[in-house]
Write an enzyme that holds these catalytic residues in place. Structure first.
Site: not given
Ligand SMILES: Nc1ccn([C@H]2C[C@H](O)[C@@H](COP(=O)(O)O)O2)c(=O)n1
Ligand SMILES: [Zn+2]
Length: 156
Positions: A79, A81, A107, A110
């Site tokens: 992710h 972060e 999330c 993170c």
């Molecule tokens: N705070 C966050 C939340 C999610 N991510 C990333 C992880 C995945 O690449 C994407 C989420 O994919 P989705 O479930 O919306 O198809 O975003 C992050 O980096 N930081």
């Molecule tokens: Zn995350």
């Protein structure tokens, strides 16, 4: 002061724009996330976006939510972060009280990582997973660990 420009962007807008620029590097077709960590002196410590671990070619990666543990992107992607923390080459002590600007609310994984890195505040843009179980757990972690969070509005 004569000649001085007053209509400069705020620190919040500046750091969030850096996070927005970072997310433009993400190859995830569904959700691109950028993060920028700024210390208490308004210095940028690090930047990251959601991507594959080094060694996994992000152009070859399937980038799919298959539901199958071995092929689902969620099990491989680092992710934004976490990447911002891992990209930092200085001492973790510098992160004490820092602010993380992130284009999507963290999330729960993170959230834990940011707490442990010593971050003091989370500033976010989007919160599209607010009503999910993960969103509830994430806020619970930040609340219990006294990490403040607030949303900002910045045009993308
Ligand atoms: N705070 C966050 C939340 C999610 N991510 C990333 C992880 C995945 O690449 C994407 C989420 O994919 P989705 O479930 O919306 O198809 O975003 C992050 O980096 N930081
Ligand atoms: Zn995350």
């Amino acid at each position: 002061m004569p000649g001085k420009r007053d209509d400069v962007i705020s620190w919040d807008e500046f750091f969030m724009r850096v996070a927005i620029a970072a997310k433009l590097r993400s190859k995830d077709p569904n959700t691109q996330v950028g993060a920028c960590i700024a210390d208490t002196h308004h210095r940028i410590l690090s930047v990251g976006y959601n991507g594959t671990p080094a060694g996994l070619d992000d152009d070859e990666f399937p980038w799919e939510s298959t539901g199958d543990p071995l092929t689902d992107k969620h099990n491989y992607v680092i992710h934004a972060e976490a990447n911002a923390i891992l990209n930092y080459r200085g001492s973790l002590k510098d992160m004490a009280g820092a602010t993380v600007y992130v284009t999507l609310f963290p999330c729960h994984e993170c959230a834990k990582t940011l707490v442990q890195a010593g971050v003091g505040e989370v500033v976010y843009l989007d919160d599209k997973y607010h009503d999910t179980e993960d969103g509830v757990v994430s806020r619970s972690i930040l609340d219990r660990c006294a990490i403040s969070y607030r949303q900002v509005v910045v045009a993308e």
